[in-house]
Design an enzyme around this catalytic site. Structure first.
Site, PDB file in Angstrom:
ATOM      1  N   GLY A  61       0.809  -1.212   0.000  1.00 53.74           N
ATOM      2  CA  GLY A  61       0.000   0.000   0.000  1.00 53.74           C
ATOM      3  C   GLY A  61       0.844   1.263   0.000  1.00 53.74           C
TER       4      GLY A  61
ATOM      5  N   VAL B 260      -1.106   6.851   2.661  1.00 54.76           N
ATOM      6  CA  VAL B 260      -0.507   7.777   3.627  1.00 54.76           C
ATOM      7  C   VAL B 260       0.452   7.051   4.577  1.00 54.76           C
ATOM      8  CG1 VAL B 260      -1.090   9.673   5.145  1.00 54.76           C
ATOM      9  CG2 VAL B 260      -2.763   8.866   3.533  1.00 54.76           C
TER      10      VAL B 260
ATOM     11  N   GLU C 288       1.939  -1.264  -4.586  1.00 51.94           N
ATOM     12  CA  GLU C 288       0.642  -0.584  -4.618  1.00 51.94           C
ATOM     13  C   GLU C 288      -0.230  -1.219  -5.697  1.00 51.94           C
ATOM     14  OE1 GLU C 288      -1.247   1.943  -3.065  1.00 51.94           O
ATOM     15  OE2 GLU C 288      -2.636   1.282  -4.630  1.00 51.94           O
TER      16      GLU C 288
ATOM     17  N   VAL D 139      -3.061  -0.976   4.082  1.00 56.55           N
ATOM     18  CA  VAL D 139      -4.043  -0.971   2.982  1.00 56.55           C
ATOM     19  C   VAL D 139      -5.356  -0.313   3.391  1.00 56.55           C
ATOM     20  CG1 VAL D 139      -3.076  -3.013   1.842  1.00 56.55           C
ATOM     21  CG2 VAL D 139      -4.799  -3.305   3.623  1.00 56.55           C
ATOM     22  N   GLY D 140      -5.284   0.617   4.313  1.00 58.36           N
ATOM     23  CA  GLY D 140      -6.479   1.333   4.732  1.00 58.36           C
ATOM     24  C   GLY D 140      -6.956   0.882   6.100  1.00 58.36           C
ATOM     25  N   ARG D 141      -8.029   1.515   6.563  1.00 50.48           N
ATOM     26  CA  ARG D 141      -8.555   1.198   7.885  1.00 50.48           C
ATOM     27  C   ARG D 141     -10.047   0.894   7.805  1.00 50.48           C
ATOM     28  NH1 ARG D 141      -5.131   2.200  11.923  1.00 50.48           N
ATOM     29  NH2 ARG D 141      -6.746   2.535  13.491  1.00 50.48           N
TER      30      ARG D 141
ATOM     31  N   ASP E  16     -13.760   8.297  12.588  1.00 51.14           N
ATOM     32  CA  ASP E  16     -13.471   7.205  11.644  1.00 51.14           C
ATOM     33  C   ASP E  16     -14.597   6.190  11.534  1.00 51.14           C
ATOM     34  OD1 ASP E  16     -11.013   8.389  11.437  1.00 51.14           O
ATOM     35  OD2 ASP E  16      -9.839   6.611  11.972  1.00 51.14           O
TER      36      ASP E  16
ATOM     37  N   ALA F 186      -7.925  12.772  11.854  1.00 44.81           N
ATOM     38  CA  ALA F 186      -8.165  13.211  13.232  1.00 44.81           C
ATOM     39  C   ALA F 186      -8.896  14.548  13.261  1.00 44.81           C
ATOM     40  CB  ALA F 186      -6.838  13.314  13.978  1.00 44.81           C
TER      41      ALA F 186
ATOM     42  N   HIS G 222       8.138  38.882   4.499  1.00 41.49           N
ATOM     43  CA  HIS G 222       9.308  38.467   3.724  1.00 41.49           C
ATOM     44  C   HIS G 222      10.504  38.348   4.653  1.00 41.49           C
ATOM     45  CE1 HIS G 222      12.150  38.157   0.434  1.00 41.49           C
ATOM     46  NE2 HIS G 222      12.894  39.073   1.059  1.00 41.49           N
TER      47      HIS G 222
HETATM   48  P1  NAD Z   1      -4.733   4.561   2.425  1.00 36.39           P
HETATM   49  O1  NAD Z   1      -6.147   4.390   2.040  1.00 36.39           O
HETATM   50  O2  NAD Z   1      -4.150   5.930   2.491  1.00 36.39           O
HETATM   51  O3  NAD Z   1      -3.788   3.712   1.451  1.00 36.39           O
HETATM   52  C1  NAD Z   1      -3.902   2.327   1.275  1.00 36.39           C
HETATM   53  C2  NAD Z   1      -3.312   1.941  -0.059  1.00 36.39           C
HETATM   54  O4  NAD Z   1      -3.211   0.529  -0.123  1.00 36.39           O
HETATM   55  C3  NAD Z   1      -4.179   2.374  -1.243  1.00 36.39           C
HETATM   56  O5  NAD Z   1      -3.393   3.120  -2.133  1.00 36.39           O
HETATM   57  C4  NAD Z   1      -4.653   1.052  -1.827  1.00 36.39           C
HETATM   58  O6  NAD Z   1      -4.831   1.103  -3.227  1.00 36.39           O
HETATM   59  C5  NAD Z   1      -3.524   0.098  -1.450  1.00 36.39           C
HETATM   60  N1  NAD Z   1      -3.894  -1.330  -1.408  1.00 36.39           N
HETATM   61  C6  NAD Z   1      -5.041  -1.876  -0.927  1.00 36.39           C
HETATM   62  N2  NAD Z   1      -4.996  -3.231  -1.045  1.00 36.39           N
HETATM   63  C7  NAD Z   1      -3.790  -3.561  -1.605  1.00 36.39           C
HETATM   64  C8  NAD Z   1      -3.151  -4.788  -1.966  1.00 36.39           C
HETATM   65  N3  NAD Z   1      -3.736  -5.961  -1.773  1.00 36.39           N
HETATM   66  N4  NAD Z   1      -1.906  -4.745  -2.527  1.00 36.39           N
HETATM   67  C9  NAD Z   1      -1.298  -3.543  -2.721  1.00 36.39           C
HETATM   68  N5  NAD Z   1      -1.868  -2.355  -2.392  1.00 36.39           N
HETATM   69  C10 NAD Z   1      -3.093  -2.353  -1.835  1.00 36.39           C
HETATM   70  O7  NAD Z   1      -4.603   3.819   3.832  1.00 36.39           O
HETATM   71  P2  NAD Z   1      -3.432   3.797   4.914  1.00 36.39           P
HETATM   72  O8  NAD Z   1      -2.184   4.368   4.368  1.00 36.39           O
HETATM   73  O9  NAD Z   1      -3.439   2.419   5.449  1.00 36.39           O
HETATM   74  O10 NAD Z   1      -3.999   4.783   5.994  1.00 36.39           O
HETATM   75  C11 NAD Z   1      -5.191   4.446   6.693  1.00 36.39           C
HETATM   76  C12 NAD Z   1      -5.991   5.663   7.065  1.00 36.39           C
HETATM   77  O11 NAD Z   1      -5.318   6.416   8.049  1.00 36.39           O
HETATM   78  C13 NAD Z   1      -6.260   6.547   5.886  1.00 36.39           C
HETATM   79  O12 NAD Z   1      -7.650   6.770   5.818  1.00 36.39           O
HETATM   80  C14 NAD Z   1      -5.545   7.812   6.196  1.00 36.39           C
HETATM   81  O13 NAD Z   1      -6.299   8.944   5.843  1.00 36.39           O
HETATM   82  C15 NAD Z   1      -5.301   7.771   7.692  1.00 36.39           C
HETATM   83  N6  NAD Z   1      -3.984   8.333   7.970  1.00 36.39           N
HETATM   84  C16 NAD Z   1      -3.804   9.667   7.766  1.00 36.39           C
HETATM   85  C17 NAD Z   1      -2.560  10.214   7.951  1.00 36.39           C
HETATM   86  C18 NAD Z   1      -2.368  11.677   7.697  1.00 36.39           C
HETATM   87  O14 NAD Z   1      -3.349  12.397   7.662  1.00 36.39           O
HETATM   88  N7  NAD Z   1      -1.155  12.145   7.490  1.00 36.39           N
HETATM   89  C19 NAD Z   1      -1.484   9.423   8.315  1.00 36.39           C
HETATM   90  C20 NAD Z   1      -1.694   8.068   8.497  1.00 36.39           C
HETATM   91  C21 NAD Z   1      -2.967   7.543   8.300  1.00 36.39           C
END
Ligand code: NAD
Length: 471
Positions: free
Chosen positions: A188, A191, A211, A277-279, A318, A326, A450
């Site tokens: 993934g 983020v 990805e 891969v997300g939450r 969430d 957050a 500036h």
């Molecule tokens: P994300 O949704 O940002 O990214 C997950 C990625 O994994 C996606 O690009 C997806 O296409 C990919 N993916 C899914 N299944 C896959 C597979 N089988 N093989 C390869 N790639 C695959 O999720 P995250 O990075 O896990 O973050 C989770 C949540 O936490 C997000 O909703 C994010 O907004 C939040 N978060 C936010 C911040 C921030 O605001 N800076 C930081 C960390 C997390």
């Protein structure tokens, strides 16, 4: 059961829940907040994912690891000679934990100051009505007139890569490594993949990010994503698109991973694998079904005011639709508390900013150029590079740009996109501009100190009208 009836019971003490509780208490409502999160000492702590295992510890490690890059790669050009740079991961982890403990303790302090009753234990709804009953920690039953569910999310799992907590880990495990894995695989390029990939790359890991999607950072503006891809590649983050992981297996000290790319099977072995891969929304044990609270794909169903089917039941953060951020949760928490107190608040969902804390940082608010094109909207754009800004030169941080999108007719700013130093702070100007319905001309005519990075934002606004000065 005690005779006490709270005006508000908040379940979950993360940014959505603790803000809701504090705001409700500020407004004179008798409020309690329950959480089951335990720290390593077994004490109940508030702050949820963000403070304990998310935003805060990851930013601590991002800063520490970037200091290693500064010392290794940038100090010499400033004439600061440090010799061979060594990294002490244990010290970084200790610093991270101290920051977490301080902030988590701070929430406890805020609860005390605001007279929020801090309850410990998992919540399970017993009955819903004008007065609701909720069991906390399997023993105590608490009664409340309004219930706010803010139970957050947990990392999503994928069947081909089951976590073992040691070699295949989620974001929590990835914040705990005792040393940089020699070879680190990440599933993934979202983020978490980019932020934690950056941490361990800076500390010496060879990082390969797989990805599934064909596009890199598809939610970001394409110009920003393209710039980011180039910069990350230079930093040594090996990002492979269209690569869906099909299997991951621990054997001995290695994790062997298989994926498919363009119909071809590929494989590699890693010392650690992070699955990012997300939450998924977290509602386990809440007893929602029995209480008649609807869910959709696991998310508690709510209206635009976060009401979950009844006048006195709410859900925020969430665990409901919308971005898992957050600050979005905080907005919803405060809104719900104010609604309960009889006010008429709204959350401005269209001006919620996004930030990715890589180096350089990436931040945006509003529409991307593609979204505007797809909707047939007429717009003008202006962009300005950090390389042409004196402060960025002084900092030695010249990668990136600000891009502003404005409605062609009204000139109202409809999107602001940044990749560059301080993007996480600079985006606040774009958020405020959109919130106040400002035109690009308003930014262009606003005096910016500036030499500052904020001048890049102003120059991008000037560029919307083709009159940037310093390029
Ligand atoms: P994300 O949704 O940002 O990214 C997950 C990625 O994994 C996606 O690009 C997806 O296409 C990919 N993916 C899914 N299944 C896959 C597979 N089988 N093989 C390869 N790639 C695959 O999720 P995250 O990075 O896990 O973050 C989770 C949540 O936490 C997000 O909703 C994010 O907004 C939040 N978060 C936010 C911040 C921030 O605001 N800076 C930081 C960390 C997390």
């Amino acid at each position: 059961m005690s005779d006490e009836i709270y005006d508000v019971l908040v379940v979950g003490g993360g940014p959505g829940g603790y803000v809701a509780a504090i705001r409700a208490a500020q407004l004179g409502l008798k409020t309690a907040c329950a959480d089951k999160w335990k720290n390593k000492k077994g004490e109940t702590v508030y702050g949820g994912t963000c403070l304990n295992v998310g935003c805060i510890p990851s930013k601590a490690l991002l800063e520490s690891s970037y200091n290693a890059v500064r010392a290794r790669e940038h100090f010499a050009e400033h004439g600061v000679i440090v010799g061979k740079v060594a990294v002490d991961v244990a010290a970084m982890q200790k610093r991270k934990q101290k920051i977490v403990d301080t902030l988590v303790g701070g929430i406890g302090g805020l609860f005390k100051k605001n007279k929020v009753a801090a309850l410990s234990g998992a919540a399970s709804i017993v009955s819903i009505g004008d007065v609701c009953e909720v069991q906390i920690g399997g023993k105590q039953t608490v009664r409340c007139k309004n219930l706010i569910l803010a139970t957050g999310s947990v990392s999503r799992q994928i069947p081909p890569a089951p976590l073992d907590g040691k070699r295949i880990v989620d974001n929590i495990g990835a914040l705990e490594f005792e040393e940089p894995p020699k070879k680190l695989g990440i599933v993934g390029a979202g983020v978490i993949g980019l932020e934690l990939g950056s941490v361990w790359r800076r500390l010496g890991s060879e990082v390969r990010i797989l990805e599934a999607l064909p596009d890199f950072l598809p939610a970001a503006d394409a110009d920003i994503a393209k710039t980011a891809a180039k910069i990350f590649q230079k930093q040594g983050l090996q990002i492979e698109l269209s690569s869906a992981v099909t299997a991951a297996k621990v054997s001995g000290k290695k994790v062997s991973v298989e994926w498919e790319c363009g119909g071809k099977k590929q494989k590699d072995a890693f010392d650690k694998l992070i699955v990012a891969v997300g939450r998924a929304p977290y509602t386990e044990g809440l007893n929602l079904e029995a209480a008649g609270i609807q869910t959709e794909r696991g998310f508690i169903t709510v209206d635009e005011h976060c009401r979950a089917g009844r006048e006195n039941i709410y859900a925020v953060g969430d665990v409901v639709r919308g971005p898992m951020l957050a600050h979005k949760a905080e907005e919803e928490g405060a809104m719900v508390a104010e609604l309960i107190a009889g006010q008429k608040p709204e959350v401005a969902y269209e001006t919620i900013p996004w930030v990715i804390y890589t180096h350089p940082e990436i931040a945006w608010v509003g529409k991307t150029e593609k979204e505007l094109k797809d909707s047939g909207a007429k717009y003008r754009k202006g962009s300005f590079p950090f390389a042409a800004n004196g402060r960025a030169r002084g900092l030695g941080e010249t990668d990136g740009m600000v891009k502003i999108l404005a409605d062609e007719e009204s000139d109202r700013i409809v999107g602001a996109h940044i990749i560059g130093p301080g993007a996480s702070d600079l985006i606040a100007e774009g958020v405020l501009a959109m919130e106040m319905a400002a035109a690009s001309e308003d930014i262009a005519r606003t005096c910016h100190a500036h030499p500052t990075l904020s001048e890049v934002f102003r120059e991008a606004a000037l560029a919307v009208d083709g009159r940037a000065i310093h390029i």
